[in-house]
Design a protein around this motif. Sequence first.
Motif, mmCIF file in Angstrom:
data_model
loop_
_atom_site.group_PDB
_atom_site.id
_atom_site.type_symbol
_atom_site.label_atom_id
_atom_site.label_comp_id
_atom_site.label_asym_id
_atom_site.label_seq_id
_atom_site.Cartn_x
_atom_site.Cartn_y
_atom_site.Cartn_z
ATOM 1 N N PRO A 146 59.202 64.336 42.743
ATOM 2 C CA PRO A 146 57.778 64.236 43.092
ATOM 3 C C PRO A 146 57.346 62.786 43.234
ATOM 4 C CG PRO A 146 58.054 64.777 40.772
ATOM 5 C CD PRO A 146 59.418 64.820 41.372
ATOM 6 N N GLY A 147 56.540 62.520 44.254
ATOM 7 C CA GLY A 147 56.087 61.151 44.490
ATOM 8 C C GLY A 147 57.233 60.182 44.660
ATOM 9 N N GLY A 148 58.355 60.675 45.173
ATOM 10 C CA GLY A 148 59.580 59.887 45.199
ATOM 11 C C GLY A 148 59.982 59.410 46.574
ATOM 12 N N LYS A 149 61.239 59.031 46.670
ATOM 13 C CA LYS A 149 61.771 58.535 47.934
ATOM 14 C C LYS A 149 63.199 59.024 48.110
ATOM 15 C CE LYS A 149 61.053 54.306 46.549
ATOM 16 N NZ LYS A 149 60.981 52.820 46.502
ATOM 17 N N ILE A 150 63.609 59.123 49.365
ATOM 18 C CA ILE A 150 64.992 59.454 49.692
ATOM 19 C C ILE A 150 65.742 58.146 49.899
ATOM 20 C CG2 ILE A 150 66.508 60.625 51.336
ATOM 21 C CD1 ILE A 150 64.280 62.616 51.851
ATOM 22 N N VAL A 151 66.943 58.063 49.340
ATOM 23 C CA VAL A 151 67.693 56.807 49.357
ATOM 24 C C VAL A 151 69.112 57.036 49.878
ATOM 25 C CG1 VAL A 151 66.378 55.779 47.469
ATOM 26 C CG2 VAL A 151 68.400 57.156 46.951
ATOM 27 N N PRO A 152 69.720 56.008 50.485
ATOM 28 C CA PRO A 152 71.130 56.114 50.869
ATOM 29 C C PRO A 152 72.004 56.126 49.628
ATOM 30 C CG PRO A 152 70.316 53.890 51.268
ATOM 31 C CD PRO A 152 69.136 54.709 50.852
ATOM 32 N N ASN B 27 70.327 60.827 48.829
ATOM 33 C CA ASN B 27 69.963 61.332 47.511
ATOM 34 C C ASN B 27 68.473 61.074 47.326
ATOM 35 O OD1 ASN B 27 70.087 62.200 44.760
ATOM 36 N ND2 ASN B 27 72.217 61.524 44.672
ATOM 37 N N GLY B 28 67.934 61.443 46.184
ATOM 38 C CA GLY B 28 66.511 61.249 45.947
ATOM 39 C C GLY B 28 66.238 60.611 44.606
ATOM 40 N N MET B 29 65.059 60.003 44.473
ATOM 41 C CA MET B 29 64.666 59.395 43.207
ATOM 42 C C MET B 29 63.147 59.345 43.122
ATOM 43 S SD MET B 29 65.237 55.309 43.873
ATOM 44 C CE MET B 29 64.081 54.877 42.565
ATOM 45 N N SER B 30 62.644 59.293 41.898
ATOM 46 C CA SER B 30 61.222 59.071 41.641
ATOM 47 C C SER B 30 61.080 57.902 40.682
ATOM 48 C CB SER B 30 60.565 60.303 41.003
ATOM 49 O OG SER B 30 60.505 61.390 41.886
ATOM 50 N N LEU B 31 60.088 57.067 40.912
ATOM 51 C CA LEU B 31 59.739 56.049 39.936
ATOM 52 C C LEU B 31 58.888 56.678 38.835
ATOM 53 C CD1 LEU B 31 58.913 53.080 42.337
ATOM 54 C CD2 LEU B 31 61.051 53.545 41.131
ATOM 55 N N TYR B 32 58.711 55.948 37.747
ATOM 56 C CA TYR B 32 58.038 56.501 36.568
ATOM 57 C C TYR B 32 56.652 57.060 36.893
ATOM 58 C CZ TYR B 32 55.481 56.653 32.169
ATOM 59 O OH TYR B 32 54.693 57.053 31.118
ATOM 60 N N ALA C 178 63.376 66.930 47.903
ATOM 61 C CA ALA C 178 64.295 67.726 47.085
ATOM 62 C C ALA C 178 65.535 68.041 47.904
ATOM 63 C CB ALA C 178 63.639 69.030 46.628
ATOM 64 N N ALA C 179 66.665 68.134 47.234
ATOM 65 C CA ALA C 179 67.859 68.645 47.900
ATOM 66 C C ALA C 179 67.706 70.150 48.079
ATOM 67 C CB ALA C 179 69.099 68.339 47.069
ATOM 68 N N VAL C 180 68.175 70.644 49.215
ATOM 69 C CA VAL C 180 68.297 72.083 49.437
ATOM 70 C C VAL C 180 69.777 72.332 49.714
ATOM 71 C CG1 VAL C 180 67.656 74.054 50.861
ATOM 72 C CG2 VAL C 180 65.958 72.301 50.337
ATOM 73 N N VAL C 181 70.451 72.956 48.757
ATOM 74 C CA VAL C 181 71.908 73.034 48.805
ATOM 75 C C VAL C 181 72.387 74.472 48.634
ATOM 76 C CG1 VAL C 181 72.290 70.673 48.012
ATOM 77 C CG2 VAL C 181 72.020 72.492 46.325
#
Length: 291
Positions: free
Chosen positions: A99-105, A116-121, A130-133
């Motif tokens: 949530p409120g995050g970013k997609i990163v290489p 991949n994905g990440m969110s800051l604090y 989100a990944a859909v796998v």
Amino acid sequence: MEIVDNKVASVFSASREYPGDHFVFATGHSAYDTYRMLMKYGGRFRIKNFAIGSRVEHSQILINKAQWGVEQLPGVKAAEYRLTGRSGELPVYTFCMCPGGKIVPAAAFEKTNIVNGMSLYKRNGTFANAAVVAAVNLTNLLKKEIEAEEAMEWVEKLEESFYSFTRGYSAPFCSIRNFMDRKGSTPAPETSYPMGLTEAPLWEMLPPGIAESISASLKDFSGKIKGYETGIIMGLESKTSSPIQAVRENGSRLTGFGNLYMIGEGSGYSGGIISSAVEGVKTAMEIIEKS
């Protein structure tokens, strides 16, 4: 490594030798070079179930409104979701929702393209992702028996194909609606992904069976979260977990060695920070008891 009587006597880095009585390998699940080194010295690995797919991105406000009915809630950072689907041949689920995050290489090796994905604090970014796998058993998917080395090669070729398509690290993408319909084109929208987007028939780039199952589940997800089909889907998410697993005995000792322990996500047994930490504690106690 230096091996004496099926035991590791020393390991070597680029700069020095590390002798010891016990050796613990706590690798990540992308350590294919380490897996291959251990196989060369007689370590045994087998395939295991894992998951593969892509990553979706939406406006965080859209997710907030779908989950809460309003754009913001006082004192709450950002809305989340977890979704599962079984409309296709394979089970599909969302993973590592940010949530409120970013997609990163997230490429682990040269000339591979992975996201991949990440969110800051504060979770206060513009986007949610989100990944859909799809859950995969390679023996069933490919309809033949697969060895550990073949499983790694299969994943590597897929990662390399995404790099070849974009000729770099921009992410192949399409709209979720086009992915579901398996046709259409999409102008590149605003995104959190820093390397840019390349329009692509993502439904053709993912392996057969996986693409169809994700497409069917995206239709389900669009019925659960209002506006879900208006988002985009991008890249290859291939690092949810390792496609192989160490064959261990007497706790976490790698079969083929008398004093080498394989733990953490790279072992193929634990699945995150907490379970990896527990494995570390258990292995330390195991070594202490033998010392």
